[in-house]
Motif scaffolding. Structure first.
Motif, PDB file in Angstrom:
ATOM      1  N   SER A  68      -0.829  11.351  -3.034  1.00  0.00           N
ATOM      2  CA  SER A  68       0.770  10.211  -3.022  1.00  0.00           C
ATOM      3  C   SER A  68       0.891   9.973  -2.272  1.00  0.00           C
ATOM      4  O   SER A  68       0.286   9.218  -1.111  1.00  0.00           O
ATOM      5  CB  SER A  68       1.748  11.538  -3.197  1.00  0.00           C
ATOM      6  OG  SER A  68       2.300  12.134  -1.693  1.00  0.00           O
ATOM      7  N   SER A  69       1.996   8.437  -2.935  1.00  0.00           N
ATOM      8  CA  SER A  69       2.082   7.702  -1.272  1.00  0.00           C
ATOM      9  C   SER A  69       2.780   7.622  -0.570  1.00  0.00           C
ATOM     10  O   SER A  69       2.363   7.073   0.740  1.00  0.00           O
ATOM     11  CB  SER A  69       3.661   6.629  -2.387  1.00  0.00           C
ATOM     12  OG  SER A  69       3.790   7.256  -2.293  1.00  0.00           O
ATOM     13  N   ASN A  70       3.643   8.941  -0.124  1.00  0.00           N
ATOM     14  CA  ASN A  70       3.826   9.107   0.925  1.00  0.00           C
ATOM     15  C   ASN A  70       3.011  10.463   1.604  1.00  0.00           C
ATOM     16  O   ASN A  70       4.062  11.010   2.809  1.00  0.00           O
ATOM     17  CB  ASN A  70       4.933   9.743   0.748  1.00  0.00           C
ATOM     18  CG  ASN A  70       4.758  11.135   0.063  1.00  0.00           C
ATOM     19  OD1 ASN A  70       4.197  11.376  -0.061  1.00  0.00           O
ATOM     20  ND2 ASN A  70       6.570  11.235  -0.130  1.00  0.00           N
ATOM     21  N   GLY A  71       2.103  10.177   0.805  1.00  0.00           N
ATOM     22  CA  GLY A  71       0.768  11.507   1.570  1.00  0.00           C
ATOM     23  C   GLY A  71       1.494  12.882   1.259  1.00  0.00           C
ATOM     24  O   GLY A  71       0.677  13.759   2.169  1.00  0.00           O
ATOM     25  N   PHE A 124       0.181  -1.104   0.195  1.00  0.00           N
ATOM     26  CA  PHE A 124       0.200  -0.108  -0.276  1.00  0.00           C
ATOM     27  C   PHE A 124       0.414   1.291  -0.199  1.00  0.00           C
ATOM     28  O   PHE A 124       0.475   2.614  -0.800  1.00  0.00           O
ATOM     29  CB  PHE A 124      -0.865  -0.184   1.251  1.00  0.00           C
ATOM     30  CG  PHE A 124      -1.881   0.878   1.628  1.00  0.00           C
ATOM     31  CD1 PHE A 124      -1.294   1.869   2.639  1.00  0.00           C
ATOM     32  CD2 PHE A 124      -2.329   1.278   0.286  1.00  0.00           C
ATOM     33  CE1 PHE A 124      -3.062   2.970   2.083  1.00  0.00           C
ATOM     34  CE2 PHE A 124      -3.660   2.085   0.221  1.00  0.00           C
ATOM     35  CZ  PHE A 124      -3.496   3.168   1.775  1.00  0.00           C
ATOM     36  N   SER A 125       1.698   1.180   0.583  1.00  0.00           N
ATOM     37  CA  SER A 125       2.898   2.695   1.419  1.00  0.00           C
ATOM     38  C   SER A 125       3.747   2.985  -0.251  1.00  0.00           C
ATOM     39  O   SER A 125       3.984   3.854  -0.707  1.00  0.00           O
ATOM     40  CB  SER A 125       3.883   1.758   2.231  1.00  0.00           C
ATOM     41  OG  SER A 125       4.671   1.332   1.206  1.00  0.00           O
ATOM     42  N   ARG A 128      -3.912   8.958   4.318  1.00  0.00           N
ATOM     43  CA  ARG A 128      -3.862   8.059   4.578  1.00  0.00           C
ATOM     44  C   ARG A 128      -3.313   7.561   5.626  1.00  0.00           C
ATOM     45  O   ARG A 128      -2.598   8.771   5.777  1.00  0.00           O
ATOM     46  CB  ARG A 128      -3.079   7.370   3.282  1.00  0.00           C
ATOM     47  CG  ARG A 128      -1.710   8.677   3.114  1.00  0.00           C
ATOM     48  CD  ARG A 128      -1.492   8.363   1.640  1.00  0.00           C
ATOM     49  NE  ARG A 128      -1.154   6.466   1.187  1.00  0.00           N
ATOM     50  CZ  ARG A 128      -0.514   5.836   0.275  1.00  0.00           C
ATOM     51  NH1 ARG A 128      -1.153   6.116  -0.567  1.00  0.00           N
ATOM     52  NH2 ARG A 128      -0.477   5.040   0.002  1.00  0.00           N
ATOM     53  N   GLU A 129      -2.986   6.749   6.200  1.00  0.00           N
ATOM     54  CA  GLU A 129      -2.451   5.563   6.970  1.00  0.00           C
ATOM     55  C   GLU A 129      -1.491   4.741   7.011  1.00  0.00           C
ATOM     56  O   GLU A 129      -2.280   4.237   7.136  1.00  0.00           O
ATOM     57  CB  GLU A 129      -3.067   5.668   8.237  1.00  0.00           C
ATOM     58  CG  GLU A 129      -2.007   4.494   9.804  1.00  0.00           C
ATOM     59  CD  GLU A 129      -0.939   5.923  10.073  1.00  0.00           C
ATOM     60  OE1 GLU A 129       0.417   5.665  10.206  1.00  0.00           O
ATOM     61  OE2 GLU A 129      -1.263   7.201  10.485  1.00  0.00           O
ATOM     62  N   ASN A 130      -0.641   4.355   6.251  1.00  0.00           N
ATOM     63  CA  ASN A 130       0.389   3.404   5.338  1.00  0.00           C
ATOM     64  C   ASN A 130       0.243   2.662   6.355  1.00  0.00           C
ATOM     65  O   ASN A 130       0.569   1.570   6.444  1.00  0.00           O
ATOM     66  CB  ASN A 130       0.790   4.015   4.999  1.00  0.00           C
ATOM     67  CG  ASN A 130       1.467   5.087   3.135  1.00  0.00           C
ATOM     68  OD1 ASN A 130       0.410   4.645   2.718  1.00  0.00           O
ATOM     69  ND2 ASN A 130       2.271   5.616   3.064  1.00  0.00           N
TER      70      ASN A 130
END
Length: 122
Positions: free
Chosen positions: A52-55, A29-30, A72-74
């Motif tokens: 984005s992937s890293n928020g 997911f991250s 988001r909460e990776n």
């Protein structure tokens, strides 16, 4: 099996709030950007927001700016869409999607959830 599952939809009065969740399983997911899309009856699916992937980077379509917040909460493999000051025109099925890059196009996302219904009454 790679899967996205939305939850949190429902019926709310205009001016109310809902928080949608998108839980991912079976994928890293991250490493993925996440987009929230919606599709109203008789209309095309449209982008609502993306992260984005890293928020760090986010995108909002003009009609939801200042009302919706994507996050988001990776560590929990989960993305969220906080929706405030809801309007009847926000009524739609809301989908979350994951893709390699943060983009506004449907084609940019490889993995899709089944959707959750949001209905805003006037």
């Amino acid at each position: 099996q790679e899967q996205l599952q939305e939850s949190g939809g429902g019926l709310v009065q205009a001016g109310g709030s809902l928080r949608l969740s998108c839980a991912a399983s079976g994928l890293s997911f991250s490493h993925y950007a996440v987009g929230w899309f919606r599709q109203a009856p008789g209309k095309e699916r449209e982008i609502v927001a993306a992260v984005s992937s890293n928020g760090v980077s986010t995108y909002y379509t003009d009609s939801v700016k200042g009302r919706f917040t994507i996050s988001r909460e990776n560590a929990e493999n989960t993305a969220y869409l906080q929706m405030n000051s809801l309007k009847p025109e926000d009524t739609a099925i809301y989908f979350c999607a994951a893709g390699a890059w943060m983009t506004t196009t449907i084609q940019g996302y490889d993995h899709w959830g089944q959707g959750t219904q949001v209905t805003v009454s006037s």
